[in-house]
Design an enzyme around this catalytic site. Structure first.
Site, PDB file in Angstrom:
ATOM      1  N   SER A  54       0.850  -1.183   0.000  1.00 61.77           N
ATOM      2  CA  SER A  54       0.000   0.000   0.000  1.00 61.77           C
ATOM      3  C   SER A  54       0.885   1.232   0.000  1.00 61.77           C
ATOM      4  O   SER A  54       1.840   1.320   0.782  1.00 61.77           O
ATOM      5  CB  SER A  54      -0.914   0.010   1.229  1.00 61.77           C
ATOM      6  OG  SER A  54      -1.813   1.108   1.166  1.00 61.77           O
ATOM      7  N   GLU A  55       0.573   2.197  -0.867  1.00 63.65           N
ATOM      8  CA  GLU A  55       1.494   3.328  -1.060  1.00 63.65           C
ATOM      9  C   GLU A  55       1.614   4.248   0.135  1.00 63.65           C
ATOM     10  O   GLU A  55       2.504   5.105   0.167  1.00 63.65           O
ATOM     11  CB  GLU A  55       1.127   4.123  -2.323  1.00 63.65           C
ATOM     12  CG  GLU A  55      -0.241   4.732  -2.333  1.00 63.65           C
ATOM     13  CD  GLU A  55      -1.261   3.884  -3.065  1.00 63.65           C
ATOM     14  OE1 GLU A  55      -2.147   4.469  -3.705  1.00 63.65           O
ATOM     15  OE2 GLU A  55      -1.189   2.642  -2.982  1.00 63.65           O
ATOM     16  N   ASN A  56       0.719   4.098   1.130  1.00 61.89           N
ATOM     17  CA  ASN A  56       0.876   4.914   2.330  1.00 61.89           C
ATOM     18  C   ASN A  56       1.895   4.325   3.301  1.00 61.89           C
ATOM     19  O   ASN A  56       2.112   4.872   4.383  1.00 61.89           O
ATOM     20  CB  ASN A  56      -0.468   5.122   3.033  1.00 61.89           C
ATOM     21  CG  ASN A  56      -1.126   3.831   3.464  1.00 61.89           C
ATOM     22  OD1 ASN A  56      -1.068   2.841   2.757  1.00 61.89           O
ATOM     23  ND2 ASN A  56      -1.781   3.836   4.607  1.00 61.89           N
ATOM     24  N   SER A  96       8.167   4.020   0.407  1.00 58.19           N
ATOM     25  CA  SER A  96       7.083   3.393  -0.337  1.00 58.19           C
ATOM     26  C   SER A  96       7.146   3.748  -1.818  1.00 58.19           C
ATOM     27  O   SER A  96       7.051   2.873  -2.690  1.00 58.19           O
ATOM     28  CB  SER A  96       5.738   3.821   0.244  1.00 58.19           C
ATOM     29  OG  SER A  96       4.676   3.144  -0.387  1.00 58.19           O
TER      30      SER A  96
END
Length: 224
Positions: A54-56, A96
């Protein structure tokens, strides 16, 4: 709805997620977008284990938690509560996006507002409507090794697959495959090739709901 339900009874979103899941291989690092893509993890073939990024700032995300097991501090990039698998990692946005931009994501699965026959993607804004931003999509579609669009074929009867996108682009020429409840289309230099057809529809029905000329693969098979 159970996975054993017939294709006539299944929700179109589940039909799409089930087919997309077959594209993933054991060991893949995968980013799942908000909406239909998040369902893909529910339909992985037996023996296929993937790592969801997940990019967070999460590597090793699990499925959605039960209502009594929600941790409000652990969410995906869309703010939805998620679970974490054993061995998962947390990191900042710089790391990320370094993973994404460095080509370490094997596949990204995203929804779309529009996709066209050249593999151009529009999925982040409708002019005049308020949005929080484009999120990580612009980075994901150029950094991931494979880009799969998982979406319903039309929106209120209007085609979402076009000869040319009309909405602001997310990125150009990045889409490899489109999976809808009607079939599977691959983006090729010669155009959009219909490679699989869902048994509920005919080739003519799919073309009628598509705003671009489809090339029918000589090896067209049933979408299951």
């Amino acid at each position: 709805m159970s996975k054993e339900a017939s294709s006539n009874e299944r929700d179109p979103k589940d039909i799409i997620a089930m087919r997309v899941a077959k594209e993933l291989k054991n060991g893949d690092v995968v980013n799942l977008g908000i909406g239909i893509p998040t369902l893909v993890a529910n339909y992985l073939p037996p023996g296929v284990e993937i790592t969801i990024q997940s990019e967070n700032g999460i590597m090793g995300m699990g499925p959605a938690p039960s209502p009594d097991n929600v941790n409000p501090n652990i969410t995906n990039a869309g703010g939805q509560p998620v679970t974490i698998k054993n061995g998962a990692m947390f990191f900042d946005s710089a790391v990320s996006f370094g993973i994404i931009r460095g080509g370490h994501v094997d596949a990204t699965i995203l929804g779309a507002l529009e996709v066209d026959q050249e593999g151009n993607l529009a999925n982040w804004i409708v002019p005049g409507k308020m949005v929080p931003g484009m999120g990580g999509a612009m980075d994901l579609v150029v950094g991931a090794k494979k880009v799969i669009i998982a979406m319903t074929h039309t929106q209120k009867g209007a085609p979402k697959i076009l000869s040319k996108c009309t909405l602001p682009y997310t990125a150009l020429g990045v889409v490899n495959m489109i999976v809808t409840e009607m079939g599977v289309m691959e983006v090729k230099p010669e155009g959009l090739v219909l490679t699989e057809l869902h048994p509920n529809y005919t080739k003519e029905q799919v073309q009628e709901c598509t705003g671009a000329k489809l090339i029918i693969s000589p090896n067209l098979k049933s979408m299951e």
